[in-house]
Scaffold this motif. Structure first.
Motif, PDB file in Angstrom:
ATOM      1  N   GLY A   1      34.314-136.032   6.212  1.00  0.00           N
ATOM      2  CA  GLY A   1      35.224-136.738   5.334  1.00  0.00           C
ATOM      3  C   GLY A   1      36.677-136.610   5.753  1.00  0.00           C
ATOM      4  O   GLY A   1      37.582-136.666   4.907  1.00  0.00           O
ATOM      5  N   ARG A   2      36.927-136.475   7.042  1.00  0.00           N
ATOM      6  CA  ARG A   2      38.275-136.268   7.567  1.00  0.00           C
ATOM      7  C   ARG A   2      38.735-137.458   8.411  1.00  0.00           C
ATOM      8  O   ARG A   2      37.901-138.193   8.954  1.00  0.00           O
ATOM      9  N   VAL A   3      40.047-137.618   8.522  1.00  0.00           N
ATOM     10  CA  VAL A   3      40.610-138.748   9.262  1.00  0.00           C
ATOM     11  C   VAL A   3      41.695-138.264  10.222  1.00  0.00           C
ATOM     12  O   VAL A   3      42.350-137.248   9.972  1.00  0.00           O
ATOM     13  N   SER A   4      41.869-139.032  11.293  1.00  0.00           N
ATOM     14  CA  SER A   4      42.916-138.760  12.289  1.00  0.00           C
ATOM     15  C   SER A   4      43.533-140.074  12.744  1.00  0.00           C
ATOM     16  O   SER A   4      43.430-140.447  13.915  1.00  0.00           O
ATOM     17  N   PRO A   5      44.184-140.820  11.839  1.00  0.00           N
ATOM     18  CA  PRO A   5      44.692-142.149  12.210  1.00  0.00           C
ATOM     19  C   PRO A   5      45.712-142.078  13.346  1.00  0.00           C
ATOM     20  O   PRO A   5      46.679-141.304  13.285  1.00  0.00           O
ATOM     21  N   LEU A   6      45.516-142.890  14.374  1.00  0.00           N
ATOM     22  CA  LEU A   6      46.406-142.845  15.529  1.00  0.00           C
ATOM     23  C   LEU A   6      47.847-143.097  15.139  1.00  0.00           C
ATOM     24  O   LEU A   6      48.766-142.496  15.705  1.00  0.00           O
TER      25      LEU A   6
ATOM     26  N   LEU B   1      40.694-136.225   3.912  1.00  0.00           N
ATOM     27  CA  LEU B   1      41.054-137.322   3.013  1.00  0.00           C
ATOM     28  C   LEU B   1      40.058-137.473   1.873  1.00  0.00           C
ATOM     29  O   LEU B   1      40.456-137.678   0.716  1.00  0.00           O
ATOM     30  N   ARG B   2      38.775-137.403   2.170  1.00  0.00           N
ATOM     31  CA  ARG B   2      37.789-137.576   1.099  1.00  0.00           C
ATOM     32  C   ARG B   2      37.973-136.498   0.018  1.00  0.00           C
ATOM     33  O   ARG B   2      37.899-136.794  -1.180  1.00  0.00           O
TER      34      ARG B   2
END
Length: 320
Positions: free
Chosen positions: A89-94, A104-105
């Motif tokens: 549930g994790r993000v790494s937006p460029l 994020l979740r």
């Protein structure tokens, strides 16, 4: 009154937006709440923008002035710029470099659950969400082998194949913005050279036009210059459109697509973008299964990302 609702959350490189979306894919206009994101914000400032957008929606579901029954809400759908880590549930937006492997979740669940205890929170990459939206109520209705694309600050995408989403084990399948385009060596934030995003996104197309001597600074100005017949602007859109088409041809060759629906702010720069994309696909003359693919503008205007996030809840049976 709607029969059911989803809280939809769209998180990108310039804004986060939250809204209520009904079971027919309609965004309830009075429920929209938008806050800025961007490279200049800290990790906590980005998190607070997310919380603020969600709280704006939650305020419509609780208290004496509630506009909607909280019992109608079936879940929260999150579409986020990638890459993502689906399992964690994790993000790494460029385009948001201070968020790397960001939970994020968990952030969204911690904000929502005090008001709506236990409600499901589903995260997917924004490109997959936009594809679900186009398949549900947009330009790809009636087709079961679809790629959705976003051409904007970045370039994203997602896949519906055989009528079901294809997220891949990490959640990043369909991220066409990072397919490398032959003949280009533009450096990309991902570490590659000649990625579609590095060649055809709005900011990178403007940069290329600037390097050729054009003096504008935005995609809107570039669109006006194309309309006025400025030769550099016209060449810039041709370059971007052909890159988009070559990436689509590669994707269609790999997974045999019926239709590609393209949205995002820069997709509106000029109809020439689509013309050049279609021309690039048409060059695959010996592969009829590639040249048959339809390339169409999004049918969803600016609502697509929110509708797609809501589709994670309302169309959950299609979500792998």
């Amino acid at each position: 009154m709607p029969a059911s609702l989803a809280i939809a959350l769209d998180i990108g490189g310039t804004k986060v937006e939250a809204a209520l979306v009904d079971e027919h894919g309609a965004v309830l206009p009075s429920s929209r709440h938008r806050f800025p994101t961007g490279r200049g914000q800290s990790a906590e400032e980005l998190a607070e923008s997310v919380r603020s957008a969600i709280r704006g929606v939650l305020a419509m579901l609780s208290g004496p002035d509630a506009a909607f029954d909280a019992g109608l809400v079936r879940g929260v759908g999150i579409g986020a710029a990638g890459p993502i880590n689906l399992g964690a549930g994790r993000v790494s937006p460029l385009n948001l470099p201070v968020w790397r492997d960001y939970p994020l979740r968990e952030l969204v669940a911690d904000t929502v659950h005090p008001v709506l205890p236990g409600i499901p929170v589903t995260l997917r990459m924004d490109g997959l969400c936009i594809t679900l939206a186009e398949h549900w109520v947009g330009a790809a209705q009636g087709y079961d082998n679809v790629m959705g694309m976003i051409v904007s600050t970045g370039v994203g995408g997602g896949l519906v194949l055989g009528g079901h989403t294809v997220p891949g084990p990490s959640g990043n399948a369909g991220h066409i913005g990072h397919v490398e385009i032959g003949g280009h060596d533009d450096p990309c934030h991902c570490g590659g050279l000649g990625c579609l995003e590095a060649v055809a996104s709005g900011p990178r197309t403007v940069e290329w036009a600037n390097a050729q001597g054009w003096s504008g600074s935005t995609g809107e100005e570039l669109a006006a210059a194309v309309l006025a017949g400025d030769p550099i602007a016209v060449r810039a859109v041709e370059r971007a459109g052909r890159a988009v088409g070559r990436a689509i041809a590669s994707a269609a060759s790999l997974v045999d697509l019926d239709v590609v629906a393209i949205g995002g702010g820069f997709s509106h720069v000029s109809p020439l973008l689509f013309e050049h994309a279609r021309a690039a696909v048409a060059e695959r003359v010996e592969f009829g299964y590639v040249t048959r693919v339809l390339i169409v503008p999004s049918g969803l205007s600016g609502d697509g990302p929110l509708i797609g996030a809501a589709a994670l809840i309302h169309r959950a049976a299609l979500v792998a």
